[in-house]
Design a protein around this motif. Structure first.
Motif, mmCIF file in Angstrom:
data_model
loop_
_atom_site.group_PDB
_atom_site.id
_atom_site.type_symbol
_atom_site.label_atom_id
_atom_site.label_comp_id
_atom_site.label_asym_id
_atom_site.label_seq_id
_atom_site.Cartn_x
_atom_site.Cartn_y
_atom_site.Cartn_z
ATOM 1 N N HIS A 46 0.824 -1.221 0.000
ATOM 2 C CA HIS A 46 0.000 0.000 0.000
ATOM 3 C C HIS A 46 0.858 1.272 0.000
ATOM 4 O O HIS A 46 2.029 1.253 0.376
ATOM 5 C CB HIS A 46 -0.975 -0.003 1.185
ATOM 6 C CG HIS A 46 -0.331 0.121 2.541
ATOM 7 N ND1 HIS A 46 0.160 1.309 3.030
ATOM 8 C CD2 HIS A 46 -0.111 -0.806 3.515
ATOM 9 C CE1 HIS A 46 0.638 1.111 4.249
ATOM 10 N NE2 HIS A 46 0.507 -0.162 4.562
ATOM 11 N N ALA A 47 0.207 2.369 -0.401
ATOM 12 C CA ALA A 47 0.901 3.666 -0.442
ATOM 13 C C ALA A 47 0.961 4.279 0.963
ATOM 14 O O ALA A 47 0.523 3.678 1.951
ATOM 15 C CB ALA A 47 0.197 4.594 -1.418
ATOM 16 N N PHE A 48 1.488 5.477 1.020
ATOM 17 C CA PHE A 48 1.829 6.172 2.271
ATOM 18 C C PHE A 48 0.748 6.102 3.360
ATOM 19 O O PHE A 48 1.000 5.631 4.466
ATOM 20 C CB PHE A 48 2.155 7.622 1.885
ATOM 21 C CG PHE A 48 2.459 8.553 3.001
ATOM 22 C CD1 PHE A 48 3.228 8.156 4.084
ATOM 23 C CD2 PHE A 48 2.004 9.872 2.953
ATOM 24 C CE1 PHE A 48 3.526 9.049 5.099
ATOM 25 C CE2 PHE A 48 2.291 10.763 3.962
ATOM 26 C CZ PHE A 48 3.046 10.357 5.040
ATOM 27 N N THR A 49 -0.460 6.569 3.053
ATOM 28 C CA THR A 49 -1.483 6.599 4.119
ATOM 29 C C THR A 49 -2.480 5.443 3.998
ATOM 30 O O THR A 49 -3.554 5.478 4.601
ATOM 31 C CB THR A 49 -2.271 7.943 4.126
ATOM 32 O OG1 THR A 49 -3.109 8.003 2.960
ATOM 33 C CG2 THR A 49 -1.345 9.141 4.168
ATOM 34 N N GLY A 50 -2.113 4.436 3.234
ATOM 35 C CA GLY A 50 -3.038 3.326 3.005
ATOM 36 C C GLY A 50 -3.108 2.348 4.164
ATOM 37 O O GLY A 50 -2.269 2.344 5.069
ATOM 38 N N SER A 51 -4.115 1.504 4.100
ATOM 39 C CA SER A 51 -4.279 0.429 5.085
ATOM 40 C C SER A 51 -4.067 -0.897 4.364
ATOM 41 O O SER A 51 -3.865 -0.927 3.145
ATOM 42 C CB SER A 51 -5.699 0.470 5.657
ATOM 43 O OG SER A 51 -6.616 0.147 4.626
ATOM 44 N N CYS A 135 2.013 0.713 -5.492
ATOM 45 C CA CYS A 135 1.946 2.051 -6.072
ATOM 46 C C CYS A 135 2.599 3.021 -5.110
ATOM 47 O O CYS A 135 2.479 2.881 -3.894
ATOM 48 C CB CYS A 135 0.509 2.489 -6.287
ATOM 49 S SG CYS A 135 -0.736 1.289 -5.870
ATOM 50 N N SER A 136 3.271 4.021 -5.686
ATOM 51 C CA SER A 136 3.838 5.097 -4.882
ATOM 52 C C SER A 136 4.837 4.514 -3.865
ATOM 53 O O SER A 136 5.724 3.757 -4.235
ATOM 54 C CB SER A 136 2.678 5.852 -4.217
ATOM 55 O OG SER A 136 3.127 7.000 -3.597
ATOM 56 N N MET A 137 4.652 4.796 -2.580
ATOM 57 C CA MET A 137 5.559 4.233 -1.576
ATOM 58 C C MET A 137 5.475 2.697 -1.579
ATOM 59 O O MET A 137 6.459 2.006 -1.338
ATOM 60 C CB MET A 137 5.179 4.788 -0.205
ATOM 61 C CG MET A 137 6.111 4.381 0.890
ATOM 62 S SD MET A 137 5.652 5.209 2.412
ATOM 63 C CE MET A 137 6.835 4.473 3.527
ATOM 64 N N SER A 208 1.164 17.945 -4.230
ATOM 65 C CA SER A 208 2.081 17.081 -4.983
ATOM 66 C C SER A 208 1.376 15.850 -5.562
ATOM 67 O O SER A 208 1.881 15.205 -6.472
ATOM 68 C CB SER A 208 3.262 16.649 -4.097
ATOM 69 O OG SER A 208 2.851 15.697 -3.138
ATOM 70 N N TYR A 209 0.216 15.499 -4.989
ATOM 71 C CA TYR A 209 -0.522 14.315 -5.485
ATOM 72 C C TYR A 209 -1.415 14.659 -6.669
ATOM 73 O O TYR A 209 -1.927 13.781 -7.349
ATOM 74 C CB TYR A 209 -1.426 13.719 -4.398
ATOM 75 C CG TYR A 209 -0.735 13.267 -3.134
ATOM 76 C CD1 TYR A 209 0.605 12.897 -3.133
ATOM 77 C CD2 TYR A 209 -1.435 13.194 -1.923
ATOM 78 C CE1 TYR A 209 1.227 12.494 -1.955
ATOM 79 C CE2 TYR A 209 -0.818 12.780 -0.758
ATOM 80 C CZ TYR A 209 0.511 12.437 -0.776
ATOM 81 O OH TYR A 209 1.121 12.039 0.381
ATOM 82 N N ARG A 210 -1.745 15.935 -6.833
ATOM 83 C CA ARG A 210 -2.628 16.374 -7.927
ATOM 84 C C ARG A 210 -1.819 17.310 -8.800
ATOM 85 O O ARG A 210 -0.600 17.368 -8.702
ATOM 86 C CB ARG A 210 -3.852 17.106 -7.356
ATOM 87 C CG ARG A 210 -4.547 16.383 -6.197
ATOM 88 C CD ARG A 210 -5.300 15.145 -6.658
ATOM 89 N NE ARG A 210 -5.616 14.254 -5.544
ATOM 90 C CZ ARG A 210 -6.671 14.355 -4.762
ATOM 91 N NH1 ARG A 210 -7.544 15.322 -4.949
ATOM 92 N NH2 ARG A 210 -6.880 13.489 -3.786
ATOM 93 N N GLY A 318 -2.893 13.532 -11.724
ATOM 94 C CA GLY A 318 -1.561 13.552 -11.139
ATOM 95 C C GLY A 318 -1.193 12.212 -10.522
ATOM 96 O O GLY A 318 -1.648 11.146 -10.960
ATOM 97 N N HIS A 319 -0.401 12.281 -9.463
ATOM 98 C CA HIS A 319 0.065 11.068 -8.793
ATOM 99 C C HIS A 319 -1.111 10.200 -8.314
ATOM 100 O O HIS A 319 -1.076 8.979 -8.424
ATOM 101 C CB HIS A 319 0.956 11.481 -7.616
ATOM 102 C CG HIS A 319 1.517 10.333 -6.867
ATOM 103 N ND1 HIS A 319 2.357 9.418 -7.457
ATOM 104 C CD2 HIS A 319 1.354 9.932 -5.580
ATOM 105 C CE1 HIS A 319 2.695 8.505 -6.556
ATOM 106 N NE2 HIS A 319 2.098 8.785 -5.422
ATOM 107 N N ASP A 320 -2.153 10.839 -7.803
ATOM 108 C CA ASP A 320 -3.313 10.072 -7.319
ATOM 109 C C ASP A 320 -4.083 9.385 -8.443
ATOM 110 O O ASP A 320 -5.052 8.661 -8.173
ATOM 111 C CB ASP A 320 -4.261 10.973 -6.514
ATOM 112 C CG ASP A 320 -3.931 10.977 -5.020
ATOM 113 O OD1 ASP A 320 -3.161 10.110 -4.587
ATOM 114 O OD2 ASP A 320 -4.456 11.841 -4.302
HETATM 115 N N1 LIG Z 1 -3.151 9.388 -1.833
HETATM 116 C C1 LIG Z 1 -1.969 8.682 -1.520
HETATM 117 C C2 LIG Z 1 -0.803 9.461 -2.034
HETATM 118 C C3 LIG Z 1 0.550 8.893 -1.765
HETATM 119 O O1 LIG Z 1 0.775 7.862 -2.641
HETATM 120 C C4 LIG Z 1 -1.861 8.461 -0.047
HETATM 121 O O2 LIG Z 1 -2.493 9.191 0.708
HETATM 122 O O3 LIG Z 1 -1.186 7.558 0.364
#
Ligand SMILES: N[C@@H](CCO)C(=O)O
Ligand SMILES: CC(=O)SCCNC(=O)CCNC(=O)[C@H](O)C(C)(C)COP(=O)(O)OP(=O)(O)OC[C@H]1O[C@@H](n2cnc3c(N)ncnc32)[C@H](O)[C@@H]1OP(=O)(O)O
Length: 358
Positions: A46-51, A135-137, A208-210, A318-320
């Motif tokens: 999962h990405a940064f704030t994901g569960s 994805c992402s992190m 930065s995400y958009r 963007g990134h999202d």
């Molecule tokens: N929306 C994503 C952006 C970082 O990848 C998050 O909050 O984790």
């Protein structure tokens, strides 16, 4: 259809920093049925704030008839150590002090996070993964795992990510941590410490995400009489509040530092040498409008991972975009699997890789 589980690793776990956790727990979510051959495992990072609950934040990817179908695939995702969705993190009780770690939670790197996931993998007896996807992190972690254990996964799918975090990305994260530091409550040993600062951090991060187009599409001001109280302003404030309802500043701090730590070349003679060791069939996907993990990073990865394939996603988000463009993602990933199947058929039977239906 999802099941939630907890894995407890009851031994000391040494971290890259030289510090250690006396033990850790990982909250993980599974979906679908593991087949007898155990060759249908899809591991999501999962990405940064994901569960760990990928069906909650990555809608449109998992379900009957979708890319990952519970009839054919077994999907697993674990919440990272340092997180706040059930895995050991700064708000967990430090067994040595009988109170939450708070600021004393040790530094963790993406490599530590992956080594913790690998303990879970070993516990579950998974020798081989069909696909490691992030994805992402989460993409940073998937890549780190593919370097750490090159034989582990048949496929590697990395979306909007990198091998070494960019100065640009670190600068964004540092600015967010500076916002947390400015919150006078950040010094307190309470679960809500730094929350106001974290709201500002989320507002910075969101930019930065958009990108310009995203805001123009969703927050354009049509009321030509206004001189203040613009939509974009209330949107930024609302997004801070929204995160504060599901996150905490300690995890924000810890995981943003882990994102900064990304460098698959650390201790391995460099990034190029590390990427050259990846054995999985790799697909790198970039979002055309991603400011945070721009296309050039995806091209770099594709160029330096042997046999890797690149696919662009066209998005104004963007990134999202990875959270929203699930139809494009599904098409690109399916095409990647089919290409692999065709190549596999051309191999001699003894050299064929195990590939379940796509
Ligand atoms: N929306 C994503 C952006 C970082 O990848 C998050 O909050 O984790
Ligand atoms: C891979 C991962 O791990 S992701 C990490 C975990 N993240 C998540 O779980 C969240 C995932 N979702 C998202 O990030 C977003 O919802 C996206 C990217 C999918 C969609 O972005 P958007 O369409 O811009 O929706 P976003 O959620 O940002 O904003 C909509 C919200 O802002 C509110 N809003 C919109 N404009 C304004 C405004 N001008 N003023 C105030 N509020 C506003 C909406 O009412 C809506 O509120 P709600 O969420 O309470 O229903």
């Amino acid at each position: 259809m999802t099941k939630h589980h907890t894995f407890i690793y009851d031994q000391e776990f040494e971290l890259e920093s030289g510090q250690s956790l006396p033990e850790f727990r990982l909250r993980y979510t599974t979906f679908g049925k593991l087949n007898e051959a155990k060759d249908n495992i899809i591991w999501v990072c999962h990405a940064f704030t994901g569960s760990s609950d990928f069906t909650d934040w990555w809608k449109g990817m998992f379900g009957p008839g979708m890319l990952y179908d519970p009839e054919r695939h077994f999907v697993i995702c674990a919440n990272a150590i340092g997180g706040c969705y059930g895995s050991t993190g700064p708000l967990s009780v430090d067994p040595n002090k009988s109170r939450p770690y708070f600021h004393d939670f040790p530094s963790v790197t993406n490599r530590d996070i992956i080594r913790a996931f690998d303990k879970l993998r070993q516990h579950l007896g998974f020798e081989k993964l069909h696909t490691l996807i992030g994805c992402s992190m989460g993409g940073q972690q998937a890549l780190e795992w593919a370097v750490l254990n090159p034989g582990l996964s048949e496929h590697l799918i990395v979306i909007g990510s990198n091998a070494k975090h960019s100065p640009w990305g670190i600068a964004f994260n540092e600015s967010q941590r500076m916002a947390i530091e400015q919150d006078p409550t950040w010094q307190l040993y309470t679960a809500h410490a730094g929350m106001e600062g974290m709201k500002v951090a989320r507002s910075i991060a969101l930019i930065s995400y958009r990108n310009y187009q995203t805001y123009d599409k969703t927050q354009y001001e049509t009321d030509n009489t206004k001189t203040d109280d613009f939509k974009a302003s209330s949107y930024q404030r609302y997004q801070g509040l929204k995160l504060a309802n599901r996150f905490n500043a300690f995890t924000y701090w810890t995981l943003s530092k882990a994102m900064d730590s990304q460098n698959v070349g650390r201790g391995r003679d460099g990034v190029l040498e590390a990427l050259a060791t990846v054995k999985a069939k790799a697909l790198f996907i970039g979002m055309s409008s991603d400011l945070l993990f721009p296309m050039q990073e995806q091209h770099f990865l594709t160029k330096n991972v042997p046999g890797a394939v690149f696919e662009p996603i066209h998005s104004d988000f963007g990134h999202d975009g990875f959270l929203l463009e699930t139809e494009q993602l599904t098409d690109k990933i399916r095409a990647f699997y089919w290409r692999g199947l065709r190549e596999n058929r051309r191999r001699k039977p003894a050299e064929r890789l195990v590939t379940v239906g796509v």
